[in-house]
Design a protein around this motif. Structure first.
Motif, PDB file in Angstrom:
ATOM      1  N   PRO A   1      26.405  65.435 -18.479  1.00 55.33           N
ATOM      2  CA  PRO A   1      26.846  64.445 -17.619  1.00 55.33           C
ATOM      3  C   PRO A   1      28.098  63.629 -17.767  1.00 55.33           C
ATOM      4  O   PRO A   1      28.771  63.352 -18.841  1.00 55.33           O
ATOM      5  CB  PRO A   1      25.455  63.414 -17.829  1.00 55.33           C
TER       6      PRO A   1
ATOM      7  N   VAL B   1      15.893  58.848 -14.803  1.00 52.91           N
ATOM      8  CA  VAL B   1      17.208  59.623 -14.506  1.00 52.91           C
ATOM      9  C   VAL B   1      17.466  60.725 -15.223  1.00 52.91           C
ATOM     10  O   VAL B   1      17.362  60.928 -16.362  1.00 52.91           O
ATOM     11  CB  VAL B   1      18.557  58.416 -14.864  1.00 52.91           C
ATOM     12  N   MET B   2      17.639  61.978 -14.349  1.00 50.21           N
ATOM     13  CA  MET B   2      17.955  63.020 -15.048  1.00 50.21           C
ATOM     14  C   MET B   2      19.403  63.331 -15.142  1.00 50.21           C
ATOM     15  O   MET B   2      20.257  63.458 -14.223  1.00 50.21           O
ATOM     16  CB  MET B   2      17.398  64.376 -14.026  1.00 50.21           C
ATOM     17  N   LEU B   3      19.820  63.347 -16.532  1.00 48.75           N
ATOM     18  CA  LEU B   3      21.238  63.455 -16.474  1.00 48.75           C
ATOM     19  C   LEU B   3      21.957  64.686 -16.633  1.00 48.75           C
ATOM     20  O   LEU B   3      22.895  64.693 -16.068  1.00 48.75           O
ATOM     21  CB  LEU B   3      21.589  62.746 -17.918  1.00 48.75           C
ATOM     22  N   ASP B   4      21.303  65.510 -16.593  1.00 50.22           N
ATOM     23  CA  ASP B   4      22.016  66.817 -16.611  1.00 50.22           C
ATOM     24  C   ASP B   4      22.688  67.247 -15.421  1.00 50.22           C
ATOM     25  O   ASP B   4      22.176  66.937 -14.299  1.00 50.22           O
ATOM     26  CB  ASP B   4      20.907  68.050 -16.853  1.00 50.22           C
TER      27      ASP B   4
ATOM     28  N   PRO C   1      12.800  61.540  -9.491  1.00 47.75           N
ATOM     29  CA  PRO C   1      13.798  61.249 -10.334  1.00 47.75           C
ATOM     30  C   PRO C   1      15.176  61.373  -9.651  1.00 47.75           C
ATOM     31  O   PRO C   1      15.562  61.790  -8.719  1.00 47.75           O
ATOM     32  CB  PRO C   1      13.691  62.245 -11.465  1.00 47.75           C
TER      33      PRO C   1
ATOM     34  N   TYR D   1      18.099  63.691 -20.862  1.00 49.20           N
ATOM     35  CA  TYR D   1      18.992  65.041 -21.144  1.00 49.20           C
ATOM     36  C   TYR D   1      18.113  66.085 -21.726  1.00 49.20           C
ATOM     37  O   TYR D   1      17.542  65.740 -22.902  1.00 49.20           O
ATOM     38  CB  TYR D   1      20.319  64.482 -22.009  1.00 49.20           C
TER      39      TYR D   1
ATOM     40  N   GLN E   1      18.991  62.070  -9.723  1.00 47.78           N
ATOM     41  CA  GLN E   1      19.858  62.929 -10.091  1.00 47.78           C
ATOM     42  C   GLN E   1      21.050  63.230  -9.015  1.00 47.78           C
ATOM     43  O   GLN E   1      20.797  63.206  -7.940  1.00 47.78           O
ATOM     44  CB  GLN E   1      19.256  64.266 -10.534  1.00 47.78           C
TER      45      GLN E   1
ATOM     46  N   ARG F   1      25.439  62.404  -8.266  1.00 51.26           N
ATOM     47  CA  ARG F   1      26.665  61.514  -8.461  1.00 51.26           C
ATOM     48  C   ARG F   1      26.485  60.413  -7.742  1.00 51.26           C
ATOM     49  O   ARG F   1      26.304  60.089  -6.606  1.00 51.26           O
ATOM     50  CB  ARG F   1      28.041  62.357  -8.028  1.00 51.26           C
TER      51      ARG F   1
ATOM     52  N   SER G   1      24.592  65.302 -13.828  1.00 48.69           N
ATOM     53  CA  SER G   1      24.868  64.107 -13.030  1.00 48.69           C
ATOM     54  C   SER G   1      26.026  63.616 -13.227  1.00 48.69           C
ATOM     55  O   SER G   1      26.651  63.473 -14.527  1.00 48.69           O
ATOM     56  CB  SER G   1      23.718  63.169 -13.097  1.00 48.69           C
TER      57      SER G   1
END
Length: 129
Positions: free
Chosen positions: A44, A19-22, A4, A38, A6, A8, A24
């Motif tokens: 994020p 895409v792991m938003l937490d 996945p 999320y 994750q 910046r 990021s």
């Protein structure tokens, strides 16, 4: 299967990625056929991004919050939930910092949104005859 995504990123293109938003941050990125997840962690940052045919999923604490709001809506608190969504549409932001204890708004039937921390007040339920 690819790991996945994750972290910046800036000016990147993502295709068919998870895409792991937490926690990021994505600036001026493009996402195509990605799964955006999320889970209720650190909020994020998504700035100037484009999304094409992406799926959005909520897991963990975020899924619990959505389930809780859904249950409240079906359980007779529809006015509170509608008021909450009204405030979201107005651009309400929730601060994760709390200063002095705020005093809740006493407006009946509406969620109370106070600064810096938004507080909800459950409306008095009308009795059925």
């Amino acid at each position: 299967m690819n790991a996945p995504v994750q972290g910046r990123y800036k000016d990147r293109n993502f295709f068919e990625k998870t895409v792991m938003l937490d926690g990021s941050g994505f600036t001026s990125c493009a996402f195509a056929r990605c799964t955006m997840i999320y889970s209720g962690g650190e909020i994020p940052s998504l700035s100037g991004c484009r999304f094409d045919d992406c799926a959005w999923q909520f897991g963990g604490e975020a899924a619990n919050t959505i389930a809780f709001l859904s249950g409240m809506y079906r359980g007779g608190f529809d006015r509170l939930i509608e008021s909450t969504f009204h405030e979201i549409r107005r651009g309400a932001m929730v601060s994760q910092e709390q200063s002095a204890a705020p005093q809740p708004d006493t407006t009946a039937g509406k969620a109370s949104f106070l600064k810096p921390l938004r507080i909800f007040r459950v409306p008095k339920q009308e009795q059925s005859s």
